[in-house]
Design a protein around this motif. Structure first.
Motif, PDB file in Angstrom:
ATOM      1  N   GLU A  18      32.649   8.209  13.917  1.00 12.40           N
ATOM      2  CA  GLU A  18      32.572   6.752  13.885  1.00 12.40           C
ATOM      3  C   GLU A  18      33.783   6.103  14.548  1.00 12.40           C
ATOM      4  OE1 GLU A  18      30.648   3.207  13.228  1.00 12.40           O
ATOM      5  OE2 GLU A  18      29.920   5.266  13.039  1.00 12.40           O
ATOM      6  N   SER A  41      23.115   2.230  17.640  1.00 14.13           N
ATOM      7  CA  SER A  41      22.077   1.599  16.820  1.00 14.13           C
ATOM      8  C   SER A  41      20.742   1.577  17.546  1.00 14.13           C
ATOM      9  CB  SER A  41      22.490   0.176  16.442  1.00 14.13           C
ATOM     10  OG  SER A  41      23.663   0.183  15.656  1.00 14.13           O
ATOM     11  N   GLU A  42      20.781   1.335  18.852  1.00 12.46           N
ATOM     12  CA  GLU A  42      19.551   1.302  19.637  1.00 12.46           C
ATOM     13  C   GLU A  42      18.907   2.685  19.700  1.00 12.46           C
ATOM     14  OE1 GLU A  42      16.418  -0.089  21.815  1.00 12.46           O
ATOM     15  OE2 GLU A  42      17.963  -1.220  20.733  1.00 12.46           O
ATOM     16  N   ARG A  43      19.748   3.707  19.867  1.00  6.60           N
ATOM     17  CA  ARG A  43      19.220   5.078  19.886  1.00  6.60           C
ATOM     18  C   ARG A  43      18.589   5.434  18.539  1.00  6.60           C
ATOM     19  NH1 ARG A  43      16.312   8.764  21.769  1.00  6.60           N
ATOM     20  NH2 ARG A  43      16.958  10.901  21.395  1.00  6.60           N
ATOM     21  N   LYS A  80      33.429   3.339  17.497  1.00  2.43           N
ATOM     22  CA  LYS A  80      34.015   2.000  17.442  1.00  2.43           C
ATOM     23  C   LYS A  80      35.029   1.790  18.559  1.00  2.43           C
ATOM     24  CE  LYS A  80      33.401   1.231  12.461  1.00  2.43           C
ATOM     25  NZ  LYS A  80      32.486   0.092  12.649  1.00  2.43           N
ATOM     26  N   GLY A 129      33.287   0.968  21.692  1.00  2.00           N
ATOM     27  CA  GLY A 129      32.286  -0.078  21.616  1.00  2.00           C
ATOM     28  C   GLY A 129      30.859   0.426  21.768  1.00  2.00           C
ATOM     29  N   HIS A 130      30.599   1.612  21.178  1.00  2.00           N
ATOM     30  CA  HIS A 130      29.293   2.248  21.339  1.00  2.00           C
ATOM     31  C   HIS A 130      28.335   1.900  20.199  1.00  2.00           C
ATOM     32  CE1 HIS A 130      26.750   5.260  23.257  1.00  2.00           C
ATOM     33  NE2 HIS A 130      26.510   5.825  22.085  1.00  2.00           N
ATOM     34  N   GLU A 131      28.743   0.964  19.334  1.00  2.00           N
ATOM     35  CA  GLU A 131      27.933   0.672  18.142  1.00  2.00           C
ATOM     36  C   GLU A 131      26.511   0.232  18.510  1.00  2.00           C
ATOM     37  OE1 GLU A 131      32.137  -0.908  17.072  1.00  2.00           O
ATOM     38  OE2 GLU A 131      30.845  -0.742  18.845  1.00  2.00           O
ATOM     39  N   LYS A 132      26.393  -0.660  19.473  1.00  2.00           N
ATOM     40  CA  LYS A 132      25.083  -1.188  19.833  1.00  2.00           C
ATOM     41  C   LYS A 132      24.195  -0.096  20.422  1.00  2.00           C
ATOM     42  CE  LYS A 132      22.825  -4.908  22.424  1.00  2.00           C
ATOM     43  NZ  LYS A 132      23.027  -6.071  23.319  1.00  2.00           N
ATOM     44  N   ALA A 133      24.772   0.714  21.299  1.00  2.00           N
ATOM     45  CA  ALA A 133      23.997   1.798  21.915  1.00  2.00           C
ATOM     46  C   ALA A 133      23.564   2.811  20.863  1.00  2.00           C
ATOM     47  CB  ALA A 133      24.822   2.480  23.005  1.00  2.00           C
ATOM     48  N   ARG A 147      17.338   3.279  16.451  1.00  2.00           N
ATOM     49  CA  ARG A 147      16.121   2.486  16.323  1.00  2.00           C
ATOM     50  C   ARG A 147      14.954   3.172  17.024  1.00  2.00           C
ATOM     51  NH1 ARG A 147      12.984  -1.384  18.665  1.00  2.00           N
ATOM     52  NH2 ARG A 147      14.001  -1.045  20.688  1.00  2.00           N
TER      53      ARG A 147
END
Length: 591
Positions: free
Chosen positions: A222, A235-237, A226, A229-233, A239
């Motif tokens: 984690e 989360s998308e993976r 952080k 800045g990979h949080e969005k990617a 999802r």
């Protein structure tokens, strides 16, 4: 690539093959299985005998004022005793089924853990940690649930069908034959649906393993996630995988949910046919009212197991899909056969003779590699990233076997001795540290559980770890985990672990990479003392730490391109010289 291979092997295993494997494990408990079947038979026979007694009691009601109360009372007492016997048998059967189920999954999980210890590193390198954990924990739990339901209802259901037919034939052969003729319709419906639900459950289980692997990967790293800045990617993976899991789960549940209502519809038709034919037989005097009531109860009892078995089949499809993944792990090809010969106490002469090795046979890595380390000497291995330094260490420890050529210790091929005796001769400190959940003492004494506190403290002082250990709340008895210490502290404890074992040979793979410069100087002094008289191999990026090595192997693209001590290599003014000078130039610029 690894996931594709795994999926292919998984697709090749059918539910019937997986069931045979599960039954082989269950076969270890034949006595429990026999008792379960016996008690199921007792429970079913006594349950099915109750309608006969009720039917006889009903036939004792002849007409108003013409009721044989004495005979009815006798039948009712018999019904009470039969029900009591049936209840006790059912309770005992459930207890045995629980025991049988948990022993079976215990054995499967134990086999999986033992197999992991025997698997080559190539398997673990090609499968994510989360997926392996999913197989051993969650998939076995799913198998446990399926087996428990199966043992509880499957045996009873099959016996119920057989015994019910016997009782029905004793009452009326014609109606029983009608029931038998219509029964295959229910079977065909259940089989059609079960085949499709298994496919969906199998995809669901595979996707769940990928999801677990991703969660394990993201949570375990984690800070990196952080920091970049990979949080969005991430989360998308997640999802995407979650939606895929939802899709397969909904399909599996949809198909499996069709089984019970479909078979119930068929069963209701059969029940209605029995009622119509039976009523007609009463009118022509070939059947009594009590007899029809018994047949209706049996028709319902006969079809009820099909409903129960259809539910069991649905659960078993999920359980077998999970079991297939577990058996894929258990049946994975283990390490090559180990020799029973022991490597005797080594003098420390290590010779590599024309070895070749590659992780991917299409991409050669180490080719025609030869060198010899004399007893008591220090060999440093340097070179750019990806040149094969750590791979060479893996070959020395026999974590991987060479494709060709040989590695010999004191003239003995390492493939001709046991891996345990080989690895016992090495002390290994890696760049990647590992702490088990336990006390500081347990972590230091990992290789020597019988070590005394005096020996542990002496090793800690030599490794320069005693200073921070002494300041801990409970000293050596302080509980630690892999996350409770700094990277430098963990590395110091790993060094202490090797100091305690005092093996005849050492491997140091970037062993001081996470330690500050001041502590590194102290550690180098400790290493100098530890390496005295011992054959040592040092993988280093900081070339200033290996200037005193007896020989330095400069690797590039899996080959030795230069060899000699520091002074000889600097005099050649070649690749090593450029590498060494570039590091000091960077140091000067940073200063």
């Amino acid at each position: 690539m690894a996931e594709n291979r795994n999926d292919k092997s998984f697709r090749d295993s059918s539910s019937s093959q997986t069931l045979k494997k599960v039954m082989r494990v269950i076969g270890n408990y034949k006595i429990l299985l026999a008792f379960s079947i016996l008690l199921a038979g007792i429970s079913v026979v006594t349950q099915l005998y109750v309608p006969i007694l009720f039917g006889e009691a009903i036939d004792r009601i002849i007409a108003p004022g013409n009721v044989h109360f004495a005979e009815m009372g006798s039948y009712l007492r018999n019904i009470g005793m039969v029900v009591a016997v049936s209840s006790i048998a059912a309770w005992a059967m459930n207890r045995i089924n629980n025991c049988l189920t948990y022993r079976t999954v215990r054995d499967i999980r134990s086999d999986a853990i033992r197999k992991i210890q025997k698997l080559p590193l190539s398997y673990l390198d090609s499968h994510s940690t989360g997926d392996v954990v999913q197989r051993v924990i969650a998939d076995v739990d799913q198998l446990s649930d399926g087996l428990l339901l199966g043992f509880t209802q499957l045996f009873s259901g099959l016996i119920t069908i057989g015994v019910t037919l016997i009782f029905m034939f004793s009452k009326n052969i014609e109606i029983t034959l009608i029931v038998l003729v219509l029964t295959p319709v229910s079977f065909l419906v259940a089989k059609f649906i079960a085949g499709r639900s298994f496919q969906m459950f199998r995809k669901q289980t595979t996707t769940r393993g990928r999801q677990t692997a991703l969660i394990n990967e993201m949570i375990g790293n984690e800070k990196i996630v952080k920091a970049f800045g990979h949080e969005k990617a991430a989360s998308e993976r997640f999802r995407e995988i979650n939606l895929e899991l939802e899709k397969y789960s909904r399909s599996a549940i949809f198909f499996s949910s069709l089984t019970n209502p479909s078979t119930r519809a068929v069963n209701n038709v059969i029940y209605a046919v029995v009622a119509l034919v039976g009523a007609h037989r009463i009118l022509n005097g070939s059947l009594t009212v009590g007899g029809l009531s018994v047949l209706l109860v049996y028709a319902n009892q006969y079809m009820k197991p099909f409903n129960d078995i259809s539910s069991v089949v649905t659960e078993l499809q999920n359980a077998l899909a999970c079991a297939a993944r577990v058996f894929e792990l258990i049946e994975a090809r283990p390490e090559s056969a180990d020799s029973t010969d022991e490597l005797q106490e080594s003098r420390g002469e290590v010779a590599l003779d024309h070895i070749d090795f590659s992780y991917n046979k299409k991409k050669p890595l180490i080719q025609d590699f030869s060198f010899c380390a004399e007893p008591g000497t220090t060999t440093a291995i340097v070179g750019p990233t990806g040149c094969g330094k750590t791979t060479l260490i893996n070959l020395l420890m026999r974590f991987y076997d060479t494709d060709s050529g040989s590695i010999r210790i004191d003239g003995q091929d390492i493939r001709e001795v046991s891996r345990h005796s080989l690895r016992r001769t090495y002390g290994m400190v890696l760049q990647d540290t590992w702490m088990k959940a336990g006390t500081v003492r347990e972590n230091i004494a990992f290789g020597r559980p019988d070590a005394t506190d005096e020996e542990i403290i002496r090793a800690a002082k030599e490794a320069r770890s005693w200073g921070f250990i002494r300041r801990m709340p409970r000293g050596l008895d302080t509980p630690v985990t892999d996350d409770s210490l700094s990277q430098g502290q963990k590395q110091l404890l790993c060094i202490t672990r090797v100091m305690l074992c005092l093996p005849p040979m050492l491997i140091l793979d970037e062993a001081t990479s996470s330690i500050d410069t001041r502590t590194e100087i102290l550690i180098q002094e400790a290493f100098a003392k530890l390496m005295k008289g011992r054959t040592s191999f040092i993988v280093a990026h900081r070339l200033s730490t290996i200037r005193n090595a007896d020989q330095i192997l400069v690797m590039r693209d899996g080959k030795i391109i230069e060899q000699g001590n520091h002074r000889e290599l600097m005099a050649k003014n070649g690749f090593y010289t450029n590498l060494y000078n570039s590091q000091f130039a960077q140091t000067a610029e940073n200063a």
